[in-house]
Design a protein around this motif. Structure first.
Motif, mmCIF file in Angstrom:
data_model
loop_
_atom_site.group_PDB
_atom_site.id
_atom_site.type_symbol
_atom_site.label_atom_id
_atom_site.label_comp_id
_atom_site.label_asym_id
_atom_site.label_seq_id
_atom_site.Cartn_x
_atom_site.Cartn_y
_atom_site.Cartn_z
ATOM 1 N N ASP A 469 1.144 -1.168 -0.139
ATOM 2 C CA ASP A 469 -0.147 -0.369 -0.096
ATOM 3 C C ASP A 469 1.155 1.165 -0.445
ATOM 4 O O ASP A 469 1.259 2.585 0.911
ATOM 5 N N TYR A 471 2.716 4.770 -1.685
ATOM 6 C CA TYR A 471 2.381 5.907 -2.431
ATOM 7 C C TYR A 471 4.094 5.602 -3.397
ATOM 8 O O TYR A 471 4.249 5.790 -4.051
ATOM 9 N N ARG A 478 4.872 7.908 3.986
ATOM 10 C CA ARG A 478 3.589 7.807 3.853
ATOM 11 C C ARG A 478 3.346 6.818 5.389
ATOM 12 O O ARG A 478 2.860 6.191 6.286
ATOM 13 N N VAL A 501 3.413 -1.025 4.228
ATOM 14 C CA VAL A 501 3.107 0.506 3.495
ATOM 15 C C VAL A 501 5.326 0.356 4.017
ATOM 16 O O VAL A 501 5.398 0.399 5.161
ATOM 17 N N GLN A 530 10.166 -1.756 -3.387
ATOM 18 C CA GLN A 530 8.660 -1.723 -2.983
ATOM 19 C C GLN A 530 9.183 -3.900 -2.781
ATOM 20 O O GLN A 530 8.479 -4.350 -2.003
ATOM 21 N N GLY A 554 -2.845 1.874 -5.341
ATOM 22 C CA GLY A 554 -1.889 3.175 -4.793
ATOM 23 C C GLY A 554 -2.395 4.239 -5.869
ATOM 24 O O GLY A 554 -3.239 3.765 -6.665
ATOM 25 N N GLY A 558 1.663 6.232 -6.575
ATOM 26 C CA GLY A 558 1.303 4.975 -5.940
ATOM 27 C C GLY A 558 0.509 4.517 -6.918
ATOM 28 O O GLY A 558 0.579 2.660 -6.760
ATOM 29 N N ALA A 562 2.051 0.861 -8.529
ATOM 30 C CA ALA A 562 0.681 -0.156 -8.571
ATOM 31 C C ALA A 562 1.106 -0.448 -9.933
ATOM 32 O O ALA A 562 0.837 -2.150 -10.016
#
Length: 687
Positions: A469, A471, A478, A501, A530, A554, A558, A562
């Motif tokens: 999840d 940004y 985040r 996150v 990520q 996102g 984001g 994603a």
């Protein structure tokens, strides 16, 4: 039956309604003026005042009592609120005179001035809808913008006249251009002289900026809205500065750089800060208001980019310059020519200068934001508990706001000169979620990471599908030590996900080198980080994460991240929800995009690498694209063009168009159902 979290989150504007904000402290510290709605579900913002001696709070302006139609906003004000991400209505901004005896504000395009001593609010006659009214330092006059003209009205006589009128329909005086408001956090375009007899005024001509058209396909009877949008590599608006005297004089203040980042006019100097288009050189000038001649005070350069920092330039009582710049591996506070903070303390913003003291925010740990003062001799911590803090300071009195994972909402306290703490209550609604958030470091780069598990999950009892999840974009975070950062993540966790996150390279709080490591590549570092965080958390929770079912969601950057994840790494990510994604950086604005990727004509390969179109044929995972068709920041063309590329490649995907919705998605029904639809899509996609 209690209200569902999605509905309550939508109605409370993500639990921001009812929270005190926008504080002004009188020079003697005797009163604090602020904004707050009357409840956690009331979207109408009121103006309040607190007496710091008696602790008595007073409602100064209630827009409902003025019968102001909040829906009837001039288009310039709607645009200003979109740029500032303003979700509420009513008195969303105000300006006071130097001694805080009066305040000016606009409601539904009408100009109002309130006298704090009497509580009397007056509506002033103007020739058109009003934007950004600001009182002169002595409170005797109010300047405002209407129809692109900068006007001044004398509060005693009522005399109202234009100091500058636009020469064409593309010209405005006194308003910040799109780039300044969206990317530089500069929401204003004029500044009063301390003497009150002149103003520094920005003239903006948007004629060179390309015209785009934003249509509403759901209402074909309505004409498309024309907007001048400075996309990467295309011309910006032409900006100029003038000192306009109330005596009718007009003095040009020339500068050569592409961007005016800010200006300040205090008793020590009229200062302007400029930035070259490549953003590698920032210059601070002092200006002689009588002649417009400028003198270079400071020049900062960086091979990547120079950061814009809020709150500077400023001056101590003795005239010493207060500034923030990167030095010796840190973002540091400078007083005069001397750095007064260590490189390990990352200064984020200067919040106030009170005589010889500087109040600023800074981070040692990137997940925390603390308050510090420099008193001319030493650094003193103001906030001592873990959390995220902000504040103001004047007349020896401080306003302290505090958020943390240990307490709900935002706590606001006025700290008097005698040390007594006076709370300003928040009326925000309680989210009703049992947060289960663990902050830590994960992966090879020890990225700041939050792991959010369902409140009902017993560790080691079974593996959960994973939802990333992020940004993930530069200059935004985040992972912070505050509950408000994880409310949506916790709600998703309650639906049966282990939510992760992670803040990757480019995010603030860890110093210039970490932030600038995304130069010339907005895709690879963001995606790598990520994956790095996911693998690091999986090692910490080997019995709780099911890595065969990993989704990512996102919005904005984001959303880009994603979509990028399922396109380039389907071996890791098995479904994605991409909201308002940037899919081709040539379609995003000049200042943000060129800061990281340079000019597209000079390095097109950099733009190609960070674009999603070349990866369209690789899609093999479920992808839901969501976009507001009225978005004037990340326009819907981003999603529509990616969808076309996916269709041309024969790749199945889903698109959810939101009619009449902007980048903020402020509509309650839309905001509520967006959460529900995302959960439904992710559950079906992951099985």
């Amino acid at each position: 039956m209690s209200e569902s979290f999605p509905r309550l989150s939508a109605r409370t504007r993500r639990f921001t309604l009812g929270v005190p904000r926008s504080f002004t402290i009188t020079p003697d510290g005797g009163r604090v003026v602020f904004l707050r709605t009357k409840s956690g579900t009331d979207p109408v913002t009121c103006l309040w005042e607190l007496d710091t001696d008696t602790h008595v709070e007073r409602l100064v302006v209630d827009p409902r009592a003025l019968d102001a139609d909040e829906e009837n906003l001039p288009p310039e004000e709607r645009a200003r609120r979109e740029r500032s991400r303003e979700a509420a209505g009513g008195v969303v901004a105000y300006a006071t005179d130097k001694d805080v005896t009066r305040a000016s504000f606009a409601l539904s395009g009408a100009l109002y001035v309130v006298d704090f001593a009497t509580g009397r609010t007056r509506r002033l006659d103007t020739p058109g809808a009003v934007i950004d009214p600001r009182l002169s330092p002595d409170g005797g006059q109010v300047a405002y913008v209407t129809g692109g003209a900068l006007r001044v009205q004398d509060l005693g006589s009522g005399a109202d006249r234009a100091l500058a009128t636009p020469e064409s329909e593309t010209v405005t005086y006194g308003l910040a251009e799109f780039i300044a408001a969206e990317e530089m956090s500069r929401m204003r375009g004029y500044w009063w002289a301390p003497s009150g007899d002149a103003l520094l005024v920005e003239r903006v001509d948007e004629a060179p900026v390309h015209v785009w058209h934003i249509a509403d396909p759901a209402n074909p009877d309505r004409p498309a809205s024309a907007q001048r949008y400075p996309a990467a590599g295309t011309p910006n608006a032409v900006t100029e500065l003038f000192v306009l005297g109330l005596d009718g004089s007009r003095v040009a203040v020339p500068y050569e750089e592409e961007y005016l980042t800010t200006a300040a006019w205090d008793t020590h100097a009229l200062s302007i800060v400029t930035l070259t288009r490549d953003q590698r050189t920032m210059r601070l000038f002092t200006v002689d208001p009588a002649t417009g001649a400028s003198s270079l005070v400071r020049e900062d350069t960086d091979p990547a980019w120079v950061d814009i920092v809020s709150g500077v330039p400023a001056h101590l009582d003795d005239g010493s310059l207060v500034w923030v710049a990167a030095s010796e591996g840190g973002n540091r506070l400078f007083v005069g020519d001397r750095a007064v903070t260590p490189p390990t303390l990352q200064v984020r913003a200067v919040l106030d200068v009170d005589h010889d003291s500087v109040l600023f925010s800074a981070s040692g740990d990137p997940t925390e934001v603390h308050l510090w003062t420099w008193d001319g001799h030493s650094l003193l911590p103001v906030s001592t508990r873990s959390g995220v803090f902000s504040g103001r300071m004047s007349g020896g009195v401080g306003v302290l706001t505090e958020q943390s994972l240990d307490a709900e909402g935002v706590s606001t306290t006025v700290v008097r000169r005698d040390g007594m703490a006076v709370p300003i209550p928040s009326f925000a609604e309680r989210p009703g979620l049992d947060l289960r958030v663990s902050l830590g470091r994960s992966g090879r780069r020890e990225l700041a990471t939050a792991v959010v598990l369902p409140s009902w999950h017993e560790q080691g009892s079974g593996k959960l599908p994973v939802l990333m999840d992020p940004y993930g974009g530069p200059h935004a975070q985040r992972v912070l030590n505050r509950r408000g950062a994880f409310l949506e993540s916790q709600w998703f966790a309650e639906q049966g996900f282990a939510v992760i996150v992670a803040d990757g390279r480019g995010t603030p709080g860890r110093g210039p080198e970490f932030e600038r490591s995304v130069l010339n590549d907005l895709a690879t570092p963001a995606l790598e980080d990520q994956i790095d965080a996911l693998q690091g958390v999986a090692e910490q929770y080997p019995d709780d994460l099911d890595l065969t079912r990993v989704a990512i969601r996102g919005w904005s950057f984001g959303g880009f991240l994603a979509a990028l994840a399922v396109l380039r790494r389907p071996d890791v990510f098995h479904a994605a929800v991409a909201g308002a994604p940037v899919t081709d950086w040539r379609l995003y604005d000049t200042c943000y995009t060129e800061r990281y990727l340079g000019h597209p004509d000079e390095q097109p390969e950099v733009y190609e690498n960070s674009s999603l179109f070349a990866d369209a044929a690789k899609l093999e995972r479920p992808l839901l694209l969501i976009h507001g068709l009225a978005d004037d920041n990340v326009v819907a063309a981003h999603t529509l063009r990616l969808s076309s590329a996916l269709l041309a490649a024969g790749r199945q995907h889903s698109v959810l168009p939101l009619s009449g919705v902007t980048h903020m998605t402020p509509q309650e029904v839309v905001a509520e159902n967006l959460l529900l639809l995302q959960v439904d899509f992710l559950k079906k996609s992951l099985g």
